[in-house]
Design a protein around this motif. Structure first.
Motif, mmCIF file in Angstrom:
data_model
loop_
_atom_site.group_PDB
_atom_site.id
_atom_site.type_symbol
_atom_site.label_atom_id
_atom_site.label_comp_id
_atom_site.label_asym_id
_atom_site.label_seq_id
_atom_site.Cartn_x
_atom_site.Cartn_y
_atom_site.Cartn_z
ATOM 1 N N ASP A 17 -0.930 19.103 -14.231
ATOM 2 C CA ASP A 17 -1.251 18.286 -15.417
ATOM 3 C C ASP A 17 -0.293 18.631 -16.565
ATOM 4 N N LEU A 18 -0.114 19.936 -16.776
ATOM 5 C CA LEU A 18 0.748 20.391 -17.871
ATOM 6 C C LEU A 18 2.190 19.922 -17.658
ATOM 7 N N LYS A 19 2.686 20.034 -16.434
ATOM 8 C CA LYS A 19 4.069 19.628 -16.146
ATOM 9 C C LYS A 19 4.288 18.156 -16.490
ATOM 10 N N ARG A 26 0.861 -1.187 0.000
ATOM 11 C CA ARG A 26 0.000 0.000 0.000
ATOM 12 C C ARG A 26 0.893 1.232 0.000
ATOM 13 N N ALA A 27 0.293 2.398 -0.243
ATOM 14 C CA ALA A 27 1.114 3.600 -0.417
ATOM 15 C C ALA A 27 0.473 4.802 0.258
ATOM 16 N N PHE A 28 1.321 5.757 0.627
ATOM 17 C CA PHE A 28 0.802 7.023 1.160
ATOM 18 C C PHE A 28 1.760 8.152 0.769
ATOM 19 N N GLY A 29 1.263 9.383 0.945
ATOM 20 C CA GLY A 29 2.125 10.547 0.749
ATOM 21 C C GLY A 29 2.199 11.059 -0.682
ATOM 22 N N LEU A 30 1.421 10.470 -1.591
ATOM 23 C CA LEU A 30 1.413 11.017 -2.953
ATOM 24 C C LEU A 30 0.683 12.355 -2.962
ATOM 25 N N THR A 31 1.154 13.287 -3.778
ATOM 26 C CA THR A 31 0.426 14.546 -3.939
ATOM 27 C C THR A 31 -0.918 14.247 -4.619
ATOM 28 N N PRO A 32 -1.887 15.168 -4.486
ATOM 29 C CA PRO A 32 -3.173 14.938 -5.173
ATOM 30 C C PRO A 32 -2.998 14.680 -6.668
ATOM 31 N N ASP A 83 -3.786 22.755 -10.133
ATOM 32 C CA ASP A 83 -3.954 21.364 -10.573
ATOM 33 C C ASP A 83 -3.738 21.240 -12.077
ATOM 34 N N ARG A 84 -4.131 22.285 -12.825
ATOM 35 C CA ARG A 84 -3.873 22.237 -14.281
ATOM 36 C C ARG A 84 -2.388 22.431 -14.580
ATOM 37 N N PHE A 118 -0.287 7.845 -23.087
ATOM 38 C CA PHE A 118 -1.597 7.810 -22.415
ATOM 39 C C PHE A 118 -1.715 8.970 -21.423
ATOM 40 N N LEU A 119 -0.652 9.211 -20.667
ATOM 41 C CA LEU A 119 -0.699 10.308 -19.694
ATOM 42 C C LEU A 119 -0.850 11.652 -20.396
ATOM 43 N N ILE A 120 -0.099 11.842 -21.479
ATOM 44 C CA ILE A 120 -0.204 13.106 -22.215
ATOM 45 C C ILE A 120 -1.655 13.319 -22.673
ATOM 46 N N GLN A 121 -2.215 12.289 -23.316
ATOM 47 C CA GLN A 121 -3.573 12.415 -23.857
ATOM 48 C C GLN A 121 -4.604 12.642 -22.753
ATOM 49 N N SER A 122 -4.336 12.085 -21.584
ATOM 50 C CA SER A 122 -5.302 12.197 -20.484
ATOM 51 C C SER A 122 -5.235 13.540 -19.771
ATOM 52 N N LEU A 123 -4.091 14.199 -19.842
ATOM 53 C CA LEU A 123 -3.875 15.368 -18.981
ATOM 54 C C LEU A 123 -4.022 16.711 -19.693
ATOM 55 N N VAL A 124 -3.987 16.719 -21.023
ATOM 56 C CA VAL A 124 -4.186 17.989 -21.729
ATOM 57 C C VAL A 124 -5.429 17.901 -22.601
ATOM 58 N N ASP A 125 -5.836 19.033 -23.171
ATOM 59 C CA ASP A 125 -7.105 19.076 -23.892
ATOM 60 C C ASP A 125 -6.992 18.652 -25.353
ATOM 61 N N GLU A 126 -5.843 18.858 -25.963
ATOM 62 C CA GLU A 126 -5.641 18.432 -27.356
ATOM 63 C C GLU A 126 -4.224 17.900 -27.494
ATOM 64 N N VAL A 127 -4.069 16.844 -28.286
ATOM 65 C CA VAL A 127 -2.739 16.325 -28.619
ATOM 66 C C VAL A 127 -2.761 15.922 -30.084
#
Lengths: 119, 153
Positions: free
Chosen positions: B43-45, A85-91, B39-40, B115-124
């Motif tokens: 996502d961008l980073k 299990r894990a903890f401490g990840l940022t949101p 939070d955005r 997959f992460l890129i496509q999930s986190l930004v609005d257009e790719v």
């Protein structure tokens, strides 16, 4: 340029009184973190691998290669009926782990107290 | 700060792992100046880090003499990012990762970046043969409506 990953191993006890091993990661988790992530896990004595907590509270950057290392650890653990299990990840990284589907195979907790209480 | 529309910021990186963090920091600074929520920005980073790593690994084959260029263009309601390398882009669409197959050892644990890129930004999109001959990945992240309303007040 990449921050070296460090992993410290602590021993604790869960709410049930069973021993829990905590792997505390410090730094980035990326493709260069194989030894710190998988090596630390593989070098644990067998008896210390039954219940493992991953502490990400001092990790700022995890990329897809780093997530792949965590998946490899979960895969190895699942073959031996070990619980990780894990903890401490940022949101943000909680969201990323959920997107990737890792939360089907492990549980994420906001802090060490709630994580330890789950064992 | 009032930002000029179509203003650009450009960063060039060697094809060495770790330098993607320079692009992440630059993009985060620009996004914060534009009013993106934290939070955005996160996502961008992550999306830019993965795009840079792909460019270094697959586009430039980790040849440090070949740069990866990151061009950030500020628009009224969005931030456009071009990640330029010397490759020709993926030969075929990248299938989404299947965590169950990964957890059964039926597909490699890696292969999550696109997959992460496509999930986190609005257009790719992958752009081949632009007028100046570049091939690049183009990402767009949009300011949300709440932020736009606040900015216009």
């Amino acid at each position: 340029m990449q921050t070296e990953t460090k992993a410290n191993v602590d021993k604790s006890v869960g709410a049930s009184g069973q021993p829990v091993t905590i792997l505390r990661f410090i730094g980035d988790i990326s493709s260069t973190s194989r030894d710190a992530v998988l090596g630390t896990y593989q070098n644990l004595p067998e008896a210390d691998r039954a219940r493992i907590l991953l502490d990400f509270s001092k990790v700022e950057y995890i990329n897809s290669s780093g997530i792949a290392l965590i998946i490899q650890m979960l895969l190895a653990a699942s073959k031996s009926d070990q619980i990780i299990r894990a903890f401490g990840l940022t949101p943000h990284f909680q969201k990323v782990f959920t997107m990737v589907g890792i939360t089907k195979y492990t549980s994420l907790f906001p802090d060490e107290g709630t994580a330890k209480a789950s064992f | 700060m009032v930002l000029a529309t179509n203003a650009t910021v450009e960063v060039r990186l060697p094809s060495r792992l770790g330098f993607e963090k320079v692009a992440m920091g630059t993009a985060a600074s620009v996004a914060r100046l534009m009013g993106f929520s934290e939070d955005r920005v996160e996502d961008l980073k992550t999306a830019i880090a993965e795009a840079c790593i792909n460019a270094m690994e697959h586009g430039n084959k980790f040849n440090e003499a070949l740069p990866v260029a990151i061009v950030l263009t500020i628009h009224d309601t969005s931030l456009e990012v071009r990640v330029v390398d010397k490759g020709t882009g993926p030969d075929h669409p990248v299938p989404p990762p299947d965590i169950d197959r990964k957890m059964h050892g039926e597909e490699p644990a890696r292969g999550l970046g696109m997959f992460l890129i496509q999930s986190l930004v609005d257009e790719v999109e992958w752009v081949r043969g632009s007028p100046n001959g570049d091939n690049y990945m183009r990402l767009v992240i949009r300011l949300d409506k709440e932020r736009l309303d606040k900015a216009s007040q």
